[in-house]
Design a protein around this motif. Structure first.
Motif, short mmCIF file in Angstrom:
data_model
loop_
_atom_site.label_atom_id
_atom_site.label_comp_id
_atom_site.label_asym_id
_atom_site.label_seq_id
_atom_site.Cartn_x
_atom_site.Cartn_y
_atom_site.Cartn_z
N TRP A 7 3.38 84.78 -32.46
CA TRP A 7 3.02 85.64 -31.33
C TRP A 7 2.12 86.78 -31.82
O TRP A 7 2.32 87.32 -32.90
CB TRP A 7 4.28 86.24 -30.70
CG TRP A 7 5.21 85.23 -30.12
CD1 TRP A 7 6.35 84.75 -30.70
CD2 TRP A 7 5.08 84.56 -28.85
NE1 TRP A 7 6.94 83.83 -29.87
CE2 TRP A 7 6.19 83.70 -28.73
CE3 TRP A 7 4.15 84.62 -27.82
CZ2 TRP A 7 6.38 82.88 -27.62
CZ3 TRP A 7 4.34 83.82 -26.70
CH2 TRP A 7 5.45 82.96 -26.61
N ALA A 8 1.20 87.18 -30.97
CA ALA A 8 0.39 88.36 -31.27
C ALA A 8 1.20 89.62 -31.01
O ALA A 8 2.13 89.62 -30.21
CB ALA A 8 -0.88 88.35 -30.41
N ALA A 27 2.06 94.04 -32.47
CA ALA A 27 2.25 94.98 -33.57
C ALA A 27 3.70 94.86 -33.99
O ALA A 27 4.60 95.27 -33.26
CB ALA A 27 1.95 96.41 -33.10
N ASP A 60 -5.53 101.91 -19.64
CA ASP A 60 -5.77 100.93 -18.58
C ASP A 60 -4.86 99.72 -18.77
O ASP A 60 -4.49 99.06 -17.80
CB ASP A 60 -7.25 100.55 -18.42
CG ASP A 60 -7.90 100.01 -19.68
OD1 ASP A 60 -7.18 99.49 -20.56
OD2 ASP A 60 -9.13 100.09 -19.77
N LEU A 69 3.21 94.79 -23.10
CA LEU A 69 4.64 94.93 -23.44
C LEU A 69 5.09 93.80 -24.36
O LEU A 69 6.06 93.95 -25.10
CB LEU A 69 5.49 94.93 -22.17
CG LEU A 69 5.12 95.98 -21.12
CD1 LEU A 69 6.11 95.92 -19.96
CD2 LEU A 69 5.09 97.38 -21.71
N GLY A 70 4.42 92.67 -24.24
CA GLY A 70 4.69 91.52 -25.11
C GLY A 70 3.42 91.16 -25.85
O GLY A 70 2.59 92.02 -26.15
N ALA A 71 3.27 89.87 -26.12
CA ALA A 71 2.15 89.42 -26.95
C ALA A 71 0.84 89.46 -26.17
O ALA A 71 0.71 88.76 -25.15
CB ALA A 71 2.42 88.00 -27.45
N SER A 90 1.51 89.60 -20.80
CA SER A 90 2.54 90.64 -20.68
C SER A 90 1.96 92.04 -20.55
O SER A 90 2.46 93.00 -21.14
CB SER A 90 3.49 90.59 -21.88
OG SER A 90 4.04 89.31 -22.02
N ALA A 91 0.87 92.13 -19.78
CA ALA A 91 0.16 93.41 -19.67
C ALA A 91 0.56 94.15 -18.40
O ALA A 91 0.77 93.54 -17.35
CB ALA A 91 -1.34 93.16 -19.67
N ILE A 92 0.66 95.46 -18.49
CA ILE A 92 0.74 96.31 -17.32
C ILE A 92 -0.47 97.23 -17.33
O ILE A 92 -1.09 97.43 -18.39
CB ILE A 92 2.06 97.10 -17.23
CG1 ILE A 92 2.25 98.01 -18.44
CG2 ILE A 92 3.24 96.14 -17.11
CD1 ILE A 92 3.47 98.93 -18.33
N ARG A 93 -0.81 97.76 -16.17
CA ARG A 93 -2.09 98.46 -16.01
C ARG A 93 -1.88 99.86 -15.43
O ARG A 93 -1.07 100.05 -14.53
CB ARG A 93 -2.98 97.67 -15.05
CG ARG A 93 -3.08 96.18 -15.35
CD ARG A 93 -4.24 95.81 -16.21
NE ARG A 93 -5.52 96.15 -15.60
CZ ARG A 93 -6.66 96.26 -16.27
NH1 ARG A 93 -6.68 96.02 -17.58
NH2 ARG A 93 -7.77 96.57 -15.66
N GLY A 94 -2.65 100.84 -15.96
CA GLY A 94 -2.64 102.17 -15.36
C GLY A 94 -1.39 102.95 -15.73
O GLY A 94 -0.54 103.22 -14.89
N GLY A 119 7.27 97.05 -31.09
CA GLY A 119 5.85 97.36 -31.14
C GLY A 119 5.19 97.00 -29.83
O GLY A 119 5.63 96.07 -29.13
N MET A 120 4.15 97.74 -29.47
CA MET A 120 3.38 97.44 -28.27
C MET A 120 1.92 97.78 -28.55
O MET A 120 1.60 98.44 -29.54
CB MET A 120 3.90 98.24 -27.07
CG MET A 120 5.27 97.79 -26.58
SD MET A 120 5.89 98.84 -25.25
CE MET A 120 7.54 98.14 -25.02
#
Lengths: 387, 387, 387
Positions: free
Chosen positions: B212-213, B215, B328, B332-334, B338-342, B353-354
């Motif tokens: 998984w990608a 940090a 932006d 939260l994940g790889a 698993s992206a959130i915005r704003g 890690g995030m």
């Protein structure tokens, strides 16, 4: 739609109250106080009587002076106020969990592993549960017994498992001299009625239909809530989606904190003042420090493992991590939605629950931990043995 | 599939142990104890020998009485138990990080800025890494040197960068009198074998392919883990997706906490008892309080900036925020999923890690902080200078 | 693009500084120090002057020795350093919030409920706001007045509501002897200029256009930030998406922590040293412990309720939960995106904000709480009355 005969919590709490004045009011009033409220009242002393969200009213109870004080502690929650101390030294709420029943024959309490296996869900779309609130000495390790306040004699209480939309018929009977109540986080219901406190010999019943899947906390909501959760009155209800999730070995982990005080009759009491320091002595999965190191959770190579994790606090999150593995999926909300992918660690907040999945395609002994090692090192650790 | 000759961690830990009895067992047994376990054993004293998830076994090591005690501390993690204190005062694990090697010539230790720039990923889909565990005095500010336990002589250890599916061949050689180990959160591998501890002069090697990608934290997992992380044995491995993310200036921030005790030979020791208070003296990005205020991270107007943030704790999250900006995207994940915005602020849990992204379309000096100012004010702050 | 006449924060902070040396520099320099920086400077003593991200420079201010010390405290944030203590005992920053203005006529301070109702957004795509920073005694309960540092005389400051892309024209005028500033988390702007501190009688102005929807914290960013947030200088700006969210009753909850010290002229002072312990006396929604138990938030059966929740800390998250309900939607990022569904509790990090929605299809009195009861029991509780 709330019952007009029931005094509003807000009305009760808004009144300036001294302890003395509270005691007299408490005797006279029917206090239908919810999860966060104090706890002197109940329905009739009939263990079978049901209340549900459509509104069975709380009715007058006997005076229960010995249990009083909770009300004040809600109004005056300042940790170092004189009133708080006064309250907690009065009646049964002395700031310690040690009661006669909770410490009697402590030396004879037997250790047992708390089975983390998720039991099958209720069949027939209906689940009837009857818990008893009672004090009991609980052996959490070879050399340590605690003076527990419990649901059905264990910490945590029993794992409940149902599916979204099932009908859960719940009854709590209080066998303890201390008022208690039950707050299911999976229930959508008027807490003033359903989550009200009952005194010894009385029962409260209610019915709910879980709307969302997830790992939900349940706990005694009688004030001071911190004392009741902190003394062991918590557990988990797992709500599975109606459409089954992918096949998996499923386990339930309830993270809780132990703040220990004096030893009474051979049992360590839970200590309210120590709880306020937020520095626990132990942090546990399912009530016993390191229990799954001693007796691991065992699965096979190729198994998908699903952990339903709740952190009951009272204060801290569970930074859930499996050493040597990553979660392919963490459900932040109700499965199968709200998923994130490829996660090493995620924090389950105090009072919350999440669902963590991994594929066990490598054999080994994988410790699962709360990765906040300031606390995690205090017992929130176990072994997932993949064989 | 685990090696039948290797005692199960659960078997070892399940045995009642006194310190004395542990010391004798420790000499006799081959203790292959993973990340969270104690640490007395190793593979052969051959720095090149490789172990991997298919199972090179841990073998008998020399007695290492001086390093003993870790085992007890896992079993008895109660912060105020007598046993804990006894353990930590014995051998090298005295509750302080101050050793001869870690404090020698402390006054001569040079300050250097820890370069937060993400180095290029390994080429050729293969990355060979050889770290040495050793004690060293580390100057973290003009007037403060700490007695560090380190990977390769710095806190944090070196930034590792690879891509999903690359082969990472890792070797740890222990140059220290204290047992150490390496737990990569990006590895899917049997920790009992791969993350086992080695003693002075010995090495452990293993190979993994990040799935998984993200940090990911790495750290010494030798017990007490709190002491090893808390004394500086941590760092970050960044795993980029195979399909590159949008072009960006990429930086790595590792948040860690410092709990400081006595000064020995001019170096402040890390203090185990203070770690248990969870009230750090400093909270740092990449090991030095305020270092990127002194020497900012510099980018240009129009740059996209990507921060790979890990919080190694040992206890607290990083509530990551950039003053005067918003993210932006937060993964939260790889990434790229698993992206959130704003987002103004999001909490990276201890042990997690995030990845945080922002567009620098305004010039200025933007402080990046842990916005929990009870801790953030203790050094977890830097300047992102957009020119 | 930053103004060449303005010293870089990094340059200022990089210089070794003693307190004496700082005081002399402070008199001579124009210290344009942003949110996290110290605070001695300002634009011209002209309450109307505007600065914006295109760069109005900070200019020389009068010496303000009485207010000095902040600079040192940023450089030396070690909680138990002698310097910190020295700094905080000098000038106005004595480690207590108690000033003449903040305690004068404390006994006459009137209690009022802080209205949590989200006001309508600005019309015409433009919002002009002028806040005054000033000290004031604030009655937070019948028997408790605190010595507040405030925006416009209340804790929290006023709720600001606009929509994505609106133009917000903001001016802060400082009526206090202590330097103050304003950091809007919803602004994308050079903080060195816009969020700089101003001294008594001076103003700072800037303009921004919120890019993302959400519940954003605002706060004084003058050093020590912990002291300024901890003494009451915070509030919320809610940015609604341009495309309206589903119709709902909308409320704003700002969770803050109170660390109280000595009583001066009848007002309890906020205590910097206690803030560093991270063990608050109270945790509040909108500045008053339990205020919405006394006077609940009232809605009707069938209403959708939207809580815009920020946790200003300074240290702790808000583990937001409604007893007897679940959130059908929590927006982790900017609404209407970044949503998760079916949630009992989610943690809003210190310095962050999230948006929580539920359908009130059951009547009752539903307590909303911070479910970290070690803190939640200290006042972060209210009643949502569904009638």
């Amino acid at each position: 739609m709330s019952n007009p005969d029931t005094p509003r919590l807000s009305e009760i709490l808004a009144r300036p109250a001294t302890r003395r004045d509270f005691l007299s009011r408490a005797s006279a009033l029917s206090l239908a106080i919810p999860a966060v409220g104090a706890a002197l009242t109940s329905c009739t002393p009939n263990g079978d009587q049901r209340a549900d969200s459509s509104g069975a009213a709380a009715r007058s109870a006997q005076p229960a002076a010995g249990a009083a004080g909770s009300q004040d502690s809600l109004l005056h929650h300042n940790s170092d106020s004189r009133l708080d101390s006064a309250v907690l030294k009065g009646g049964h709420a002395t700031g310690t969990s040690a009661t006669h029943e909770g410490t009697e024959r402590a030396a004879e309490a037997k250790y047992h592993r708390y089975d983390p296996t998720l039991p099958p869900p209720a069949s027939g779309n209906r689940l009837q549960i009857h818990f008893h609130a009672r004090e009991a000495p609980i052996r959490i390790s070879d050399d340590l017994v605690v003076a527990g306040w419990t649901f059905d004699g264990d910490i945590p209480g029993p794992i409940v498992h149902c599916r979204v939309g099932d009908t859960v018929e719940f009854t709590l009977t209080n066998d303890s001299n201390i008022p208690h109540s039950m707050d299911f986080h999976a229930a959508q219901i008027d807490p003033k009625v359903a989550f009200r406190s009952v005194i010894k010999g009385q029962s409260v019943s209610y019915t709910f239909k879980p709307r969302w899947a997830g790992a939900f906390m349940y706990h005694c909501g009688t004030a001071p809530v911190l004392m009741h959760i902190g003394s062991g009155m918590y557990g988990a209800i797992v709500v599975s989606p109606r459409e089954p999730l992918p096949a998996a070995k499923e386990f339930v982990l309830v993270q809780g904190e132990y703040y220990l005080g004096d030893t009474v009759n051979g049992a360590r009491a839970f200590d309210y003042q120590k709880m306020l320091t937020t520095l626990p002595d132990f942090v546990t999965f399912n009530g016993r420090p390191n229990q799954y190191i001693k007796e691991p959770i065992r699965v096979k190579v190729g198994d998908r493992v699903r952990f339903w994790v709740t952190s009951v606090g009272p204060q801290h999150p569970c930074n859930f991590h499996v050493v040597g593995e990553q979660f392919d999926t963490v459900y932040l909300g109700a499965p199968p939605g709200s998923a994130i992918r490829g996660v090493q660690t995620f924090a389950v907040p105090a009072g919350g629950g999440m669902c963590f999945e991994l594929m066990c395609d490598v054999a080994g002994e994988f410790p699962f931990v709360n990765h906040a090692f300031g606390h995690g090192q205090k017992g929130a650790i176990g072994i997932l043995a993949v064989e």
